[in-house]
Design an enzyme around this catalytic site. Sequence first.
Site, short mmCIF file in Angstrom:
data_model
loop_
_atom_site.label_atom_id
_atom_site.label_comp_id
_atom_site.label_asym_id
_atom_site.label_seq_id
_atom_site.Cartn_x
_atom_site.Cartn_y
_atom_site.Cartn_z
N LYS A 11 -35.88 -8.75 -31.18
CA LYS A 11 -36.23 -7.44 -30.66
C LYS A 11 -36.79 -7.50 -29.22
O LYS A 11 -37.12 -8.58 -28.73
CB LYS A 11 -37.24 -6.79 -31.62
CG LYS A 11 -36.64 -6.48 -33.00
CD LYS A 11 -37.62 -5.71 -33.88
CE LYS A 11 -37.01 -5.40 -35.24
NZ LYS A 11 -37.94 -4.58 -36.09
N TYR A 51 -30.74 2.61 -37.26
CA TYR A 51 -31.93 2.85 -38.08
C TYR A 51 -31.89 4.20 -38.78
O TYR A 51 -32.94 4.73 -39.18
CB TYR A 51 -33.19 2.71 -37.23
CG TYR A 51 -33.61 1.27 -37.02
CD1 TYR A 51 -34.00 0.47 -38.09
CD2 TYR A 51 -33.65 0.72 -35.74
CE1 TYR A 51 -34.39 -0.84 -37.89
CE2 TYR A 51 -34.05 -0.60 -35.54
CZ TYR A 51 -34.43 -1.37 -36.62
OH TYR A 51 -34.83 -2.67 -36.43
N ASN A 114 -42.22 -6.24 -33.98
CA ASN A 114 -42.37 -7.39 -34.88
C ASN A 114 -41.27 -8.43 -34.69
O ASN A 114 -40.93 -9.17 -35.61
CB ASN A 114 -42.50 -6.92 -36.33
CG ASN A 114 -41.29 -6.13 -36.80
OD1 ASN A 114 -40.33 -5.98 -36.06
ND2 ASN A 114 -41.34 -5.64 -38.02
N HIS A 117 -35.34 -8.55 -36.59
CA HIS A 117 -34.74 -7.75 -37.67
C HIS A 117 -33.88 -8.66 -38.53
O HIS A 117 -33.23 -9.57 -38.03
CB HIS A 117 -33.84 -6.64 -37.10
CG HIS A 117 -32.93 -6.03 -38.14
ND1 HIS A 117 -33.35 -5.00 -38.94
CD2 HIS A 117 -31.66 -6.33 -38.54
CE1 HIS A 117 -32.37 -4.69 -39.80
NE2 HIS A 117 -31.34 -5.48 -39.56
N GLU A 128 -23.97 -3.89 -41.07
CA GLU A 128 -24.65 -4.09 -39.79
C GLU A 128 -23.85 -5.05 -38.89
O GLU A 128 -23.79 -4.85 -37.67
CB GLU A 128 -26.06 -4.64 -40.03
CG GLU A 128 -27.00 -3.61 -40.66
CD GLU A 128 -28.38 -4.17 -40.98
OE1 GLU A 128 -29.20 -3.39 -41.51
OE2 GLU A 128 -28.64 -5.36 -40.72
#
Length: 140
Positions: A11, A51, A114, A117, A128
């Site tokens: 991320k 998302y 965080n 993913h 995905e």
Amino acid sequence: MPIQQTLSIIKPDATRRNITGKIIARLEDSGLRVVAQKRIHLSREMAESFYEVHKDRPFYNDLVSFMISGPVVVQVLEGEEAVTKNRDVMGATNPAEAAPNTIRKDFAESIEANSAHGSDSEENAKNEIKFLFDDSEIVG
Ligand code: ADP
Ligand code: MG
């Protein structure tokens, strides 16, 4: 044990801090192999779509803004039980609750930023991966 593929994203908080290599090393050290990888800047539309399952959650808009705040590294990981293994190496969503020696425990800035993913099921992994990669980009 079945060989699976799963989708991993490093991320924007991690690309910004120049720690993509440290995160990839954790994944590779667990036995997972990187079979596709590219550094991209997600569009708002892509992040919203990726998302979409969370669109009614209070954190959705902030999450989309965060995910387009800088480049990400998207990658396909392959190995035995890759979906579960990737999530084990990442640790819990909230770094405060993540187990020791996990990516999120050691690198995450917050529950939102965080660092990584990982797909949460084999079916979502397939979707995905298809969303972010052409078949020709995956080289085992
Ligand atoms: P995971 O990434 O562990 O599968 P979720 O699918 O529940 O977690 O959430 C997707 C992402 O949304 C998380 O990785 C995190 O970046 C963000 N997020 C989840 N819960 C929160 C929250 N309570 N507050 C802010 N951001 C959140
Ligand atoms: Mg999730």
